[in-house]
Design an enzyme around this catalytic site. Structure first.
Site, PDB file in Angstrom:
ATOM      1  N   TRP A 133       2.977  -5.440 -17.413  1.00  0.00           N
ATOM      2  CA  TRP A 133       3.610  -6.388 -18.340  1.00  0.00           C
ATOM      3  C   TRP A 133       4.110  -7.644 -17.626  1.00  0.00           C
ATOM      4  O   TRP A 133       4.378  -8.638 -18.270  1.00  0.00           O
ATOM      5  CB  TRP A 133       4.785  -5.721 -19.085  1.00  0.00           C
ATOM      6  CG  TRP A 133       5.746  -5.021 -18.155  1.00  0.00           C
ATOM      7  CD1 TRP A 133       5.759  -3.703 -17.841  1.00  0.00           C
ATOM      8  CD2 TRP A 133       6.804  -5.626 -17.383  1.00  0.00           C
ATOM      9  NE1 TRP A 133       6.737  -3.437 -16.908  1.00  0.00           N
ATOM     10  CE2 TRP A 133       7.403  -4.601 -16.627  1.00  0.00           C
ATOM     11  CE3 TRP A 133       7.299  -6.925 -17.260  1.00  0.00           C
ATOM     12  CZ2 TRP A 133       8.472  -4.832 -15.759  1.00  0.00           C
ATOM     13  CZ3 TRP A 133       8.358  -7.159 -16.394  1.00  0.00           C
ATOM     14  CH2 TRP A 133       8.937  -6.115 -15.667  1.00  0.00           C
ATOM     15  N   ASN A 134       4.251  -7.603 -16.290  1.00  0.00           N
ATOM     16  CA  ASN A 134       4.905  -8.752 -15.632  1.00  0.00           C
ATOM     17  C   ASN A 134       3.989  -9.973 -15.505  1.00  0.00           C
ATOM     18  O   ASN A 134       4.469 -11.097 -15.476  1.00  0.00           O
ATOM     19  CB  ASN A 134       5.527  -8.352 -14.284  1.00  0.00           C
ATOM     20  CG  ASN A 134       4.518  -7.859 -13.277  1.00  0.00           C
ATOM     21  OD1 ASN A 134       3.387  -7.530 -13.639  1.00  0.00           O
ATOM     22  ND2 ASN A 134       4.907  -7.799 -12.031  1.00  0.00           N
ATOM     23  N   LYS A 157      -6.612  -1.397 -20.619  1.00  0.00           N
ATOM     24  CA  LYS A 157      -5.445  -0.968 -21.400  1.00  0.00           C
ATOM     25  C   LYS A 157      -4.258  -1.784 -20.908  1.00  0.00           C
ATOM     26  O   LYS A 157      -3.772  -1.599 -19.794  1.00  0.00           O
ATOM     27  CB  LYS A 157      -5.151   0.517 -21.200  1.00  0.00           C
ATOM     28  CG  LYS A 157      -4.042   0.990 -22.160  1.00  0.00           C
ATOM     29  CD  LYS A 157      -3.214   2.122 -21.629  1.00  0.00           C
ATOM     30  CE  LYS A 157      -2.003   1.689 -20.867  1.00  0.00           C
ATOM     31  NZ  LYS A 157      -0.935   0.998 -21.622  1.00  0.00           N
ATOM     32  N   PRO A 158      -3.781  -2.729 -21.748  1.00  0.00           N
ATOM     33  CA  PRO A 158      -2.621  -3.517 -21.308  1.00  0.00           C
ATOM     34  C   PRO A 158      -1.323  -2.718 -21.432  1.00  0.00           C
ATOM     35  O   PRO A 158      -1.283  -1.686 -22.119  1.00  0.00           O
ATOM     36  CB  PRO A 158      -2.619  -4.692 -22.296  1.00  0.00           C
ATOM     37  CG  PRO A 158      -3.338  -4.206 -23.510  1.00  0.00           C
ATOM     38  CD  PRO A 158      -4.286  -3.116 -23.059  1.00  0.00           C
ATOM     39  N   ALA A 159      -0.273  -3.212 -20.793  1.00  0.00           N
ATOM     40  CA  ALA A 159       1.040  -2.561 -20.890  1.00  0.00           C
ATOM     41  C   ALA A 159       1.500  -2.568 -22.348  1.00  0.00           C
ATOM     42  O   ALA A 159       1.220  -3.507 -23.092  1.00  0.00           O
ATOM     43  CB  ALA A 159       2.031  -3.315 -20.026  1.00  0.00           C
ATOM     44  N   GLY A 210       0.676  -1.530 -11.001  1.00  0.00           N
ATOM     45  CA  GLY A 210       1.888  -0.940 -11.582  1.00  0.00           C
ATOM     46  C   GLY A 210       2.637  -0.143 -10.535  1.00  0.00           C
ATOM     47  O   GLY A 210       2.519  -0.403  -9.329  1.00  0.00           O
ATOM     48  N   SER A 211       3.382   0.861 -11.002  1.00  0.00           N
ATOM     49  CA  SER A 211       4.279   1.562 -10.078  1.00  0.00           C
ATOM     50  C   SER A 211       3.515   2.517  -9.158  1.00  0.00           C
ATOM     51  O   SER A 211       2.431   3.007  -9.491  1.00  0.00           O
ATOM     52  CB  SER A 211       5.320   2.352 -10.876  1.00  0.00           C
ATOM     53  OG  SER A 211       4.713   3.512 -11.398  1.00  0.00           O
ATOM     54  N   GLU A 232      -2.904  -1.556  -6.968  1.00  0.00           N
ATOM     55  CA  GLU A 232      -1.948  -2.562  -6.528  1.00  0.00           C
ATOM     56  C   GLU A 232      -0.588  -2.067  -7.005  1.00  0.00           C
ATOM     57  O   GLU A 232      -0.281  -2.131  -8.186  1.00  0.00           O
ATOM     58  CB  GLU A 232      -2.349  -3.919  -7.132  1.00  0.00           C
ATOM     59  CG  GLU A 232      -1.789  -5.079  -6.357  1.00  0.00           C
ATOM     60  CD  GLU A 232      -0.475  -5.547  -6.916  1.00  0.00           C
ATOM     61  OE1 GLU A 232       0.570  -5.051  -6.431  1.00  0.00           O
ATOM     62  OE2 GLU A 232      -0.504  -6.370  -7.828  1.00  0.00           O
ATOM     63  N   LEU A 233       0.187  -1.498  -6.068  1.00  0.00           N
ATOM     64  CA  LEU A 233       1.380  -0.732  -6.460  1.00  0.00           C
ATOM     65  C   LEU A 233       2.670  -1.459  -6.056  1.00  0.00           C
ATOM     66  O   LEU A 233       2.668  -2.673  -5.899  1.00  0.00           O
ATOM     67  CB  LEU A 233       1.273   0.669  -5.853  1.00  0.00           C
ATOM     68  CG  LEU A 233      -0.063   1.379  -6.143  1.00  0.00           C
ATOM     69  CD1 LEU A 233      -0.150   2.728  -5.461  1.00  0.00           C
ATOM     70  CD2 LEU A 233      -0.300   1.524  -7.639  1.00  0.00           C
ATOM     71  N   CYS A 266       5.858  -7.784  -8.025  1.00  0.00           N
ATOM     72  CA  CYS A 266       5.694  -6.817  -6.923  1.00  0.00           C
ATOM     73  C   CYS A 266       5.877  -7.475  -5.566  1.00  0.00           C
ATOM     74  O   CYS A 266       6.183  -6.798  -4.594  1.00  0.00           O
ATOM     75  CB  CYS A 266       4.300  -6.202  -6.945  1.00  0.00           C
ATOM     76  SG  CYS A 266       3.951  -5.387  -8.468  1.00  0.00           S
ATOM     77  N   GLU A 366      12.458  -0.735  -4.553  1.00  0.00           N
ATOM     78  CA  GLU A 366      12.091  -1.987  -5.206  1.00  0.00           C
ATOM     79  C   GLU A 366      13.131  -2.314  -6.290  1.00  0.00           C
ATOM     80  O   GLU A 366      13.583  -1.416  -7.007  1.00  0.00           O
ATOM     81  CB  GLU A 366      10.711  -1.775  -5.853  1.00  0.00           C
ATOM     82  CG  GLU A 366      10.102  -3.022  -6.399  1.00  0.00           C
ATOM     83  CD  GLU A 366       8.650  -2.792  -6.834  1.00  0.00           C
ATOM     84  OE1 GLU A 366       8.307  -1.668  -7.250  1.00  0.00           O
ATOM     85  OE2 GLU A 366       7.876  -3.761  -6.767  1.00  0.00           O
TER      86      GLU A 366
HETATM   87  C1  SIN Z   1       2.463  -8.896  -8.994  1.00  0.00           C
HETATM   88  O1  SIN Z   1       3.656  -8.979  -9.078  1.00  0.00           O
HETATM   89  O2  SIN Z   1       1.890  -7.809  -8.988  1.00  0.00           O
HETATM   90  C2  SIN Z   1       1.560 -10.099  -8.902  1.00  0.00           C
HETATM   91  C3  SIN Z   1       2.196 -11.305  -8.404  1.00  0.00           C
HETATM   92  C4  SIN Z   1       1.209 -12.348  -7.940  1.00  0.00           C
HETATM   93  O3  SIN Z   1      -0.005 -12.254  -8.159  1.00  0.00           O
HETATM   94  O4  SIN Z   1       1.675 -13.286  -7.307  1.00  0.00           O
END
Ligand code: SIN
Length: 465
Positions: A133-134, A157-159, A210-211, A232-233, A266, A366
């Protein structure tokens, strides 16, 4: 199982739209369609796939204002950041429209005159993506564009908090001429859709942002069907300010890295480590600048910090701040909240904490919120030890004007992305991804198309001299 998702505006708690949740049968049908379409899409020549991607990018740009508004309404980030994210999203499509033309094979000298060795690349098949979602636009295109460029078909599948941006992007892909079954979305809970994706033999790759706990369960789930995975966690980025750093630059870049998207990225700075000789100067200048950031509805002009996405996210940040204060952290600014649990909105004023140490949760986990903890160090060795003392290894930052210090920090930090005097290293043309619990594989750059390709080796024998 619920048949719809209510999408709410995290700045007001108001309902924006209700979207359909696909049933198990509908999801299976989507998977079958994507699998069948692969035979056709993978045969379309790379130049045509590239052209269709360019057309998609252009349509997104033409609808930029509308997409950004939807994104701000469902995610809460300031409109200027949403507009920036639309550009960031199309930069991935543009980059992979180019990379589609550069999927090269090679020939290798054989050990016998009568043989030829030819190595070629081919798309791996149907790819399933689960996106966060971010960054509802950029994390989707960062996966869809290389997949489609390589000749894979794609289902996302989106958030649940932010499906609307993705739905708009998929609609525009279809309008651009990308076949309906080559790029599809399904809505639903991750706990339902995730296993349908991992267990399907028709899906050859899962890509997830995601997480870390969810990523680990997707990796485990993918084992039985031996799927490719890109993960990508989570991250827990350190930012080191050396004694010879340009402090004004460090303040400016740290603000961007820490407070973009209300600290919900992230790669956000999570731990600020400052050399003891410049700690006072940095803390003073940084706090002064942070106190000027304005909190509010992302649709209102001048807003720097939008809401936290939901109650769970808010409670986690507040618990970390309270834990740090109880254990002796000093609040330099912030630690104020605008909350209505009934209506469903949660704002956190940008917060700076000093005198934090390793015993505090905020230095271990985090944060995903607009809170910056500052600690100090005496030697570079100590800074590296604190920085690497985490299971995560996504992004790290440092500020120094000395090339020896810079290369030393680069060589010793166990992180996949490093910003040297730079709080904004992400770019479509560079590899994004982490080490250790932060994930597997890279997205972006020339590396980002590799995970969508298989290698095929042909050995031709008995040739004429
Ligand atoms: C993320 O927070 O996973 C992506 C941030 C970015 O691409 O800069």
């Amino acid at each position: 199982m619920s048949t719809s998702i209510e999408v709410r505006n995290p700045a007001t708690g108001e309902r924006i739209q209700e979207v359909n949740v696909q049933t198990t049968e509908e999801i299976q049908t989507a998977i079958e369609k994507g699998h069948k379409e692969f035979k056709k899409w993978s045969k379309i020549n790379a130049h045509e796939r590239s052209r269709l991607l360019q057309e998609w990018s252009q349509r997104i740009q033409e609808n930029k204002e509308e997409i950004a508004k939807v994104m701000t309404m469902e995610n809460g980030k300031p409109l200027s950041e949403s507009l920036g994210e639309v550009n960031y999203a199309t930069s991935y499509i543009d980059w992979y429209a180019g990379e589609a033309l550069r999927v090269y094979g090679r020939t290798v000298p054989a050990a016998a005159e009568s043989k030829r060795i030819v190595i070629s690349r081919q798309p791996i098949g149907l790819v399933a993506a689960i996106t966060p979602w971010n960054f509802p636009a950029a994390m989707m295109t960062r996966k869809a564009a290389p997949a489609l460029a390589a000749g894979c078909t794609f289902i996302v599948k989106p958030a649940e908090d932010t499906p609307l941006t993705t739905m708009t992007l998929v609609k525009l892909a279809h309008e651009a001429g990308i076949p309906k079954d080559a790029i599809q979305y399904v809505n639903g809970k991750g706990s339902v859709v995730g296993p349908l994706f991992t267990e399907s033999k028709l899906i050859r790759k899962i890509t997830f942002t995601g997480s870390t706990p969810v990523g680990k369960s997707l990796i485990k789930g993918s084992a039985d069907t031996v799927k490719h995975v890109t993960m990508e966690l989570g991250g827990h980025a350190p930012l080191i300010i050396a004694e010879d750093a340009d402090i004004d630059l460090a303040v400016n870049q740290t603000i961007f890295s820490k407070y973009r998207n209300a600290g919900q990225t992230c790669v956000c700075v999570n731990r600020i480590l400052v050399h003891e000789s410049v700690e006072d100067e940095f803390a003073e200048k940084f706090t002064k600048a942070v106190a000027k950031l304005s909190v509010g509805n992302g649709l209102d002009e001048g807003t720097d910090i939008g809401p936290i996405i939901n109650e769970k996210g808010f409670d986690k940040v507040v618990a970390q701040v309270n834990d740090a204060i109880e254990k002796g952290a000093e609040v330099l600014t912030g630690n104020e909240y605008v909350v209505d649990r009934e209506k469903g909105y949660y704002f956190i004023h940008p917060t700076v904490l000093r005198n934090v140490d390793a015993s505090m949760e905020i230095m271990q986990e985090e944060t995903f919120g607009p809170v910056a903890p500052i600690t100090s160090f005496k030697t570079l060795e100590e800074a590296i030890e604190i920085a690497n003392n985490t299971p995560y290894g996504l992004a790290a930052y440092f500020f120094t004007e000395n090339y020896k210090t810079g290369m030393y920090l680069h060589d010793h930090l166990d992180f996949g992305i490093i910003g040297w005097n730079d709080g904004a290293p992400s770019a479509a043309h560079a590899p994004f991804g982490g080490m250790k619990d932060s994930g597997l594989g890279r997205e972006g750059g020339t590396e980002g198309i590799e995970p969508y390709l298989e290698t095929k080796y042909l050995s031709v024998g008995n040739l004429l001299d």
